[in-house]
Write an enzyme that holds these catalytic residues in place. Structure first.
Site, PDB file in Angstrom:
ATOM      1  N   LYS A   1       0.720  -4.034   4.559  1.00 33.10           N
ATOM      2  CA  LYS A   1      -0.250  -4.722   3.704  1.00 33.10           C
ATOM      3  C   LYS A   1       0.422  -5.732   2.772  1.00 33.10           C
ATOM      4  O   LYS A   1       1.510  -5.515   2.274  1.00 33.10           O
ATOM      5  CB  LYS A   1      -1.024  -3.703   2.850  1.00 33.10           C
ATOM      6  CG  LYS A   1      -1.876  -2.721   3.621  1.00 33.10           C
ATOM      7  CD  LYS A   1      -3.045  -3.406   4.309  1.00 33.10           C
ATOM      8  CE  LYS A   1      -4.088  -3.905   3.345  1.00 33.10           C
ATOM      9  NZ  LYS A   1      -4.781  -2.844   2.598  1.00 33.10           N
TER      10      LYS A   1
ATOM     11  N   ARG B   1     -28.006  -4.527 -42.670  1.00 30.01           N
ATOM     12  CA  ARG B   1     -26.782  -4.124 -41.975  1.00 30.01           C
ATOM     13  C   ARG B   1     -27.172  -3.077 -40.947  1.00 30.01           C
ATOM     14  O   ARG B   1     -27.795  -2.080 -41.299  1.00 30.01           O
ATOM     15  CB  ARG B   1     -25.709  -3.569 -42.922  1.00 30.01           C
ATOM     16  CG  ARG B   1     -24.444  -3.142 -42.156  1.00 30.01           C
ATOM     17  CD  ARG B   1     -23.231  -2.932 -43.053  1.00 30.01           C
ATOM     18  NE  ARG B   1     -23.045  -4.077 -43.909  1.00 30.01           N
ATOM     19  CZ  ARG B   1     -22.859  -4.000 -45.231  1.00 30.01           C
ATOM     20  NH1 ARG B   1     -22.833  -2.820 -45.831  1.00 30.01           N
ATOM     21  NH2 ARG B   1     -22.695  -5.078 -45.946  1.00 30.01           N
TER      22      ARG B   1
ATOM     23  N   ASN C   1      -1.546  -7.313  -0.054  1.00 25.13           N
ATOM     24  CA  ASN C   1      -2.841  -7.427  -0.723  1.00 25.13           C
ATOM     25  C   ASN C   1      -2.866  -8.553  -1.758  1.00 25.13           C
ATOM     26  O   ASN C   1      -1.884  -8.764  -2.479  1.00 25.13           O
ATOM     27  CB  ASN C   1      -3.174  -6.109  -1.424  1.00 25.13           C
ATOM     28  CG  ASN C   1      -3.264  -4.945  -0.463  1.00 25.13           C
ATOM     29  OD1 ASN C   1      -3.792  -5.081   0.629  1.00 25.13           O
ATOM     30  ND2 ASN C   1      -2.743  -3.800  -0.866  1.00 25.13           N
TER      31      ASN C   1
ATOM     32  N   SER D   1       0.842  -1.176   0.000  1.00 32.81           N
ATOM     33  CA  SER D   1       0.000   0.000   0.000  1.00 32.81           C
ATOM     34  C   SER D   1       0.882   1.232   0.000  1.00 32.81           C
ATOM     35  O   SER D   1       1.986   1.218   0.557  1.00 32.81           O
ATOM     36  CB  SER D   1      -0.903  -0.004   1.245  1.00 32.81           C
ATOM     37  OG  SER D   1      -1.441   1.273   1.503  1.00 32.81           O
TER      38      SER D   1
END
Length: 453
Positions: free
Chosen positions: A296, A330, A298, A290
């Protein structure tokens, strides 16, 4: 140039889509351009296959445009055409095929120029090119899914008998096994892979309004075989019918891609939940830190996979909407809206599946955390079993009392041993979560055996 003006170059390098960074070359503008050239060259090869064009002339055109229409590296060079310049030129006509045809003709001697785009319409080439891009992307997704499946099969086998708390509606339910949970992930990826392998990715060759009249006019009866030869030259399927406004090849592809991202999202979601600090049953190797919190770790791969899984279904919904609004012979706008939508869906699936291969290889189980969480409710994880076994023996009211005692941290085993009615019961076995996992081990073995014999 003003100081706040954008720097010239690629519009999207993945700065806001990290899930796809390094995984989206197969769907880049250069890849699409290469596929467009490949589609035009495939048509040249098809005209040669029906005998309308000498093969030597077709080979000369192929050499000018980078070789065989299915040569990926050659197609990426795209006859020296610049993708950015072609994109600018595409605005006037609403699609890139119109200016591409003129540029391709400039690479050839005058006698061969009439064979460029002969009888085709822009939608033929663009639809076919997108199917070429999709085929290459699907092959890459399948390779990543196969790698993830191999890792998950080994993980499920390793943890076949690792008993853990199952959770329903976010609460502890009954015992399960880590292996059975992984077998569920494996099942989802396996089904997605099967569906991707079964896709029909067809070439498109219908002429101006899907009647193929131009090909008949230019090639006579021999042109009846042109669509099949076109598909064969490109390594695509032959749909039989023109699909200018019957967009099932696109929607079926989209649905299969979303099935894959759904399965990947389920895997990633469980990893995110089970790696929470307060749960801590799973880890996925070294995660990301972080900018503000150095502690952290993660689960970044799982987070990125989830970002793709959250976006993919609405992209598929857009493609279904385009198919439903494909009016006349189309569509006006609905067809055009498909191109970036399908490309982004392919891009997300490529990225998510590549990250899943890495994530599944890195999965680790914290056995102590699994055991700790299993014991958190002091035996309540076995409330269903206690009710089934003990209600006929001691009655529902006394079972309810045992459950309440467990919820308060009471000694359920001691209470049971004090009851005369339970003298013949194996109390320790009754309260062992490993004895109440049902067919979990069998299901893991079956899943591994069926998917990875």
């Amino acid at each position: 140039m003003p100081s706040d003006a954008p720097v010239p170059g690629a519009f999207d390098r993945g700065l806001l889509a990290p899930v796809a960074v390094g995984q989206d070359a197969l769907v880049s503008d250069e890849a699409v351009l290469g596929a467009l050239v490949g589609a035009e060259l495939g048509l040249v090869r098809a005209w040669a296959a029906v005998g309308a064009l000498p093969r030597a002339d077709a080979d000369e055109m192929g050499a000018a445009w980078g070789g065989h229409p299915d040569a990926r590296a050659a197609r990426s060079r795209a006859a020296g055409i610049d993708a950015a310049e072609l994109a600018e030129a595409a605005v006037a006509g609403g699609n890139p095929v119109i200016p591409l045809v003129g540029l391709l003709k400039q690479t050839l001697p005058e006698r061969l120029r009439p064979w460029v785009h002969r009888g085709a319409t822009s939608q033929d080439i663009l639809d076919t090119a997108l199917m070429l891009v999709a085929r290459d992307a699907v092959d890459a997704v399948l390779a990543s899914l196969a790698e993830a499946e191999q890792h998950l099969a080994a993980f499920a086998a390793e943890h076949r008998d690792t008993v853990a708390a199952a959770r329903t509606l976010a609460q502890h339910a009954v015992p399960t096994t880590v292996g059975l949970r992984a077998a569920g992930w494996l099942s989802g990826l396996g089904r997605a892979s099967t569906r991707l392998r079964q896709l029909t990715l067809p070439a498109q060759l219908g002429g101006a309004a899907g009647t193929r009249a131009s090909f008949r006019e230019l090639g006579g009866d021999a042109a009846a075989a042109l669509p099949a030869h076109y598909a064969e030259a490109l390594g695509l399927d032959d749909a039989g019918m023109v699909w200018h406004t019957s967009r099932w090849p696109v929607t079926e592809l989209a649905d299969a891609l979303v099935q894959a991202t759904d399965a990947l999202g389920k895997l990633a979601g469980d990893v995110v939940t089970l790696s929470r600090t307060e749960i801590g049953e799973l880890s996925a190797g070294e995660g990301g830190g972080s900018s503000a919190m150095p502690q952290k770790n993660n689960p970044v791969a799982a987070v990125l996979i989830r970002s793709a899984a959250l976006r993919a279904p609405q992209l598929a919904a857009t493609l279904h909407l385009c198919a439903a609004l494909a009016e006349d012979e189309r569509p006006a706008g609905a067809w055009h809206a498909e191109w970036p939508t399908l490309r982004e869906l392919l891009r997300l699936t490529l990225g998510a599946s590549a990250h899943a291969a890495v994530l599944s290889a890195a999965l680790r189980v914290d056995l102590a955390a699994v055991a700790r969480n299993l014991a958190l409710t002091h035996g309540l994880i076995l409330a269903e079993r206690l009710s089934i076994v003990l209600t006929p023996v001691i009655g529902a009211d006394r079972v309810a009392g045992l459950v309440a005692a467990a919820g308060a941290g009471g000694d359920v085993a001691g209470l049971l041993r004090d009851m005369p009615e339970t003298a013949g019961l194996d109390i320790d076995g009754l309260l062992d979560p490993a004895g109440y996992t049902g067919d979990a081990a069998v299901a893991v073995e079956r899943m591994i055996g069926e998917e990875h014999p």
